[in-house]
Motif scaffolding. Sequence first.
Motif, mmCIF file in Angstrom:
data_model
loop_
_atom_site.group_PDB
_atom_site.id
_atom_site.type_symbol
_atom_site.label_atom_id
_atom_site.label_comp_id
_atom_site.label_asym_id
_atom_site.label_seq_id
_atom_site.Cartn_x
_atom_site.Cartn_y
_atom_site.Cartn_z
ATOM 1 N N LEU A 20 -18.310 115.131 47.630
ATOM 2 C CA LEU A 20 -17.089 116.063 47.660
ATOM 3 C C LEU A 20 -16.853 116.411 46.272
ATOM 4 O O LEU A 20 -16.968 115.647 45.566
ATOM 5 N N GLU A 21 -16.289 117.717 46.127
ATOM 6 C CA GLU A 21 -16.304 118.043 44.774
ATOM 7 C C GLU A 21 -14.855 118.892 44.664
ATOM 8 O O GLU A 21 -14.344 119.207 45.958
ATOM 9 N N GLY A 22 -14.209 118.863 43.691
ATOM 10 C CA GLY A 22 -12.905 119.863 43.634
ATOM 11 C C GLY A 22 -12.676 120.257 42.350
ATOM 12 O O GLY A 22 -12.942 119.937 41.267
ATOM 13 N N ILE A 23 -11.890 121.522 42.325
ATOM 14 C CA ILE A 23 -11.375 122.089 41.271
ATOM 15 C C ILE A 23 -9.756 122.083 41.641
ATOM 16 O O ILE A 23 -9.260 122.619 42.463
ATOM 17 N N TRP A 24 -9.225 121.757 40.604
ATOM 18 C CA TRP A 24 -7.594 121.355 40.620
ATOM 19 C C TRP A 24 -6.862 122.633 39.565
ATOM 20 O O TRP A 24 -7.475 122.762 38.485
ATOM 21 N N ASP A 25 -5.814 122.810 40.098
ATOM 22 C CA ASP A 25 -4.896 123.598 39.230
ATOM 23 C C ASP A 25 -3.449 123.276 39.298
ATOM 24 O O ASP A 25 -3.229 122.741 40.404
ATOM 25 N N LEU A 26 -2.502 124.180 38.921
ATOM 26 C CA LEU A 26 -0.991 124.006 39.312
ATOM 27 C C LEU A 26 -0.453 125.557 39.499
ATOM 28 O O LEU A 26 -1.091 126.289 38.954
ATOM 29 N N THR A 27 0.426 125.467 40.659
ATOM 30 C CA THR A 27 1.065 126.552 40.631
ATOM 31 C C THR A 27 1.841 127.266 39.373
ATOM 32 O O THR A 27 1.980 126.312 38.627
ATOM 33 N N GLU A 28 2.267 128.326 39.506
ATOM 34 C CA GLU A 28 2.980 128.792 38.249
ATOM 35 C C GLU A 28 4.223 127.823 38.130
ATOM 36 O O GLU A 28 4.370 127.653 37.105
ATOM 37 N N GLU A 29 4.839 127.488 39.031
ATOM 38 C CA GLU A 29 6.298 126.818 39.075
ATOM 39 C C GLU A 29 5.734 125.344 38.322
ATOM 40 O O GLU A 29 6.664 124.909 37.794
ATOM 41 N N GLY A 30 4.829 125.065 39.060
ATOM 42 C CA GLY A 30 4.224 123.524 38.572
ATOM 43 C C GLY A 30 3.855 123.489 37.251
ATOM 44 O O GLY A 30 4.281 122.407 36.484
ATOM 45 N N LYS A 31 3.310 124.765 36.411
ATOM 46 C CA LYS A 31 3.152 124.595 35.187
ATOM 47 C C LYS A 31 4.360 124.593 34.270
ATOM 48 O O LYS A 31 4.330 124.227 33.058
ATOM 49 N N LYS A 32 5.480 125.077 34.776
ATOM 50 C CA LYS A 32 6.663 125.065 33.877
ATOM 51 C C LYS A 32 7.336 123.334 33.981
ATOM 52 O O LYS A 32 8.150 123.270 33.281
ATOM 53 N N LEU A 33 7.074 122.827 34.817
ATOM 54 C CA LEU A 33 7.727 121.291 34.855
ATOM 55 C C LEU A 33 7.107 120.291 33.641
ATOM 56 O O LEU A 33 6.074 120.488 33.394
ATOM 57 N N ASP A 34 8.018 119.401 33.523
ATOM 58 C CA ASP A 34 7.845 118.681 32.434
ATOM 59 C C ASP A 34 6.788 117.235 33.025
ATOM 60 O O ASP A 34 6.241 116.646 32.154
ATOM 61 N N THR A 35 7.057 117.128 34.288
ATOM 62 C CA THR A 35 6.348 116.337 34.788
ATOM 63 C C THR A 35 5.375 116.750 35.963
ATOM 64 O O THR A 35 5.866 117.833 36.714
ATOM 65 N N LEU A 36 4.419 115.918 36.521
ATOM 66 C CA LEU A 36 3.560 116.461 37.557
ATOM 67 C C LEU A 36 4.192 116.290 38.686
ATOM 68 O O LEU A 36 4.603 115.182 39.260
ATOM 69 N N ASN A 37 4.459 117.487 39.504
ATOM 70 C CA ASN A 37 4.872 117.476 40.981
ATOM 71 C C ASN A 37 3.606 117.595 41.843
ATOM 72 O O ASN A 37 3.046 119.060 41.569
ATOM 73 N N LYS A 38 3.036 116.861 42.408
ATOM 74 C CA LYS A 38 1.876 116.989 43.185
ATOM 75 C C LYS A 38 1.938 117.997 44.231
ATOM 76 O O LYS A 38 1.046 118.411 44.710
ATOM 77 N N ASN A 39 3.330 118.291 44.771
ATOM 78 C CA ASN A 39 3.130 119.414 45.655
ATOM 79 C C ASN A 39 2.819 120.842 45.195
ATOM 80 O O ASN A 39 2.864 121.550 46.027
ATOM 81 N N GLU A 40 2.835 120.840 43.719
ATOM 82 C CA GLU A 40 2.484 121.989 43.289
ATOM 83 C C GLU A 40 1.004 122.192 42.933
ATOM 84 O O GLU A 40 0.767 123.312 42.073
ATOM 85 N N LEU A 41 0.251 121.422 43.538
ATOM 86 C CA LEU A 41 -0.986 121.452 42.948
ATOM 87 C C LEU A 41 -1.655 122.452 43.760
ATOM 88 O O LEU A 41 -1.404 122.540 45.031
ATOM 89 N N LEU A 42 -2.717 123.101 43.366
ATOM 90 C CA LEU A 42 -3.637 124.040 44.067
ATOM 91 C C LEU A 42 -5.005 123.485 43.903
ATOM 92 O O LEU A 42 -5.368 123.059 42.904
ATOM 93 N N TYR A 43 -5.816 123.433 44.895
ATOM 94 C CA TYR A 43 -7.089 123.028 44.824
ATOM 95 C C TYR A 43 -8.250 123.877 45.828
ATOM 96 O O TYR A 43 -7.916 124.504 46.747
ATOM 97 N N THR A 44 -9.432 123.449 45.411
ATOM 98 C CA THR A 44 -10.399 124.051 46.192
ATOM 99 C C THR A 44 -11.213 122.686 46.249
ATOM 100 O O THR A 44 -11.872 122.418 45.197
ATOM 101 N N ILE A 45 -11.364 121.983 47.557
ATOM 102 C CA ILE A 45 -12.394 120.955 47.799
ATOM 103 C C ILE A 45 -13.835 121.601 48.390
ATOM 104 O O ILE A 45 -13.359 122.565 49.178
ATOM 105 N N MET A 46 -14.815 121.136 48.175
ATOM 106 C CA MET A 46 -15.926 121.554 48.689
ATOM 107 C C MET A 46 -17.257 120.546 48.621
ATOM 108 O O MET A 46 -17.102 119.246 47.925
#
Length: 132
Positions: free
Chosen positions: A78-104
């Motif tokens: 299993l491999e993955g590519i991770w990013d954050l939503t634009e909203e998630g990038k504005k936050l000071d702490t990681l909000n996992k609900n704002e993660l974007l992923y491609t799992i493959m």
Amino acid sequence: MKYEWRKREKNLYIAKQEPKLISIPGQKFFLIKGKGNPNEHEFAEKIGVLYSLAYAVRMMPKQGYTPAGYFEYTVYPLEGIWDLTEEGKKLDTLNKNELLYTIMIRQPDFVTKEIVDRAFEHVEKKTTSISK
């Protein structure tokens, strides 16, 4: 002899001591894109779907169909590519609900659209029979 990516593709899958630039050839994958917390049940279900599809291809000869060019192999990891939503990038702490992923999960080069369609049919039948 079984094709084992861990042994034959060390340059792609085994970490090096020092960073090194490598060229990666074109590859085929089953992939799912999504958004949300990877600790949630939905994420685990998506991983299950990917593995079901990967093993459906791997086991086709045992189901009575041997694709052209098929060879016995170890299912890729299993491999993955991770990013954050634009909203998630504005936050000071990681909000996992704002993660974007491609799992493959990578597929061997012999996999064609016909093989993918057969894998989907197999997984769908298997899933339907389990839910009944």
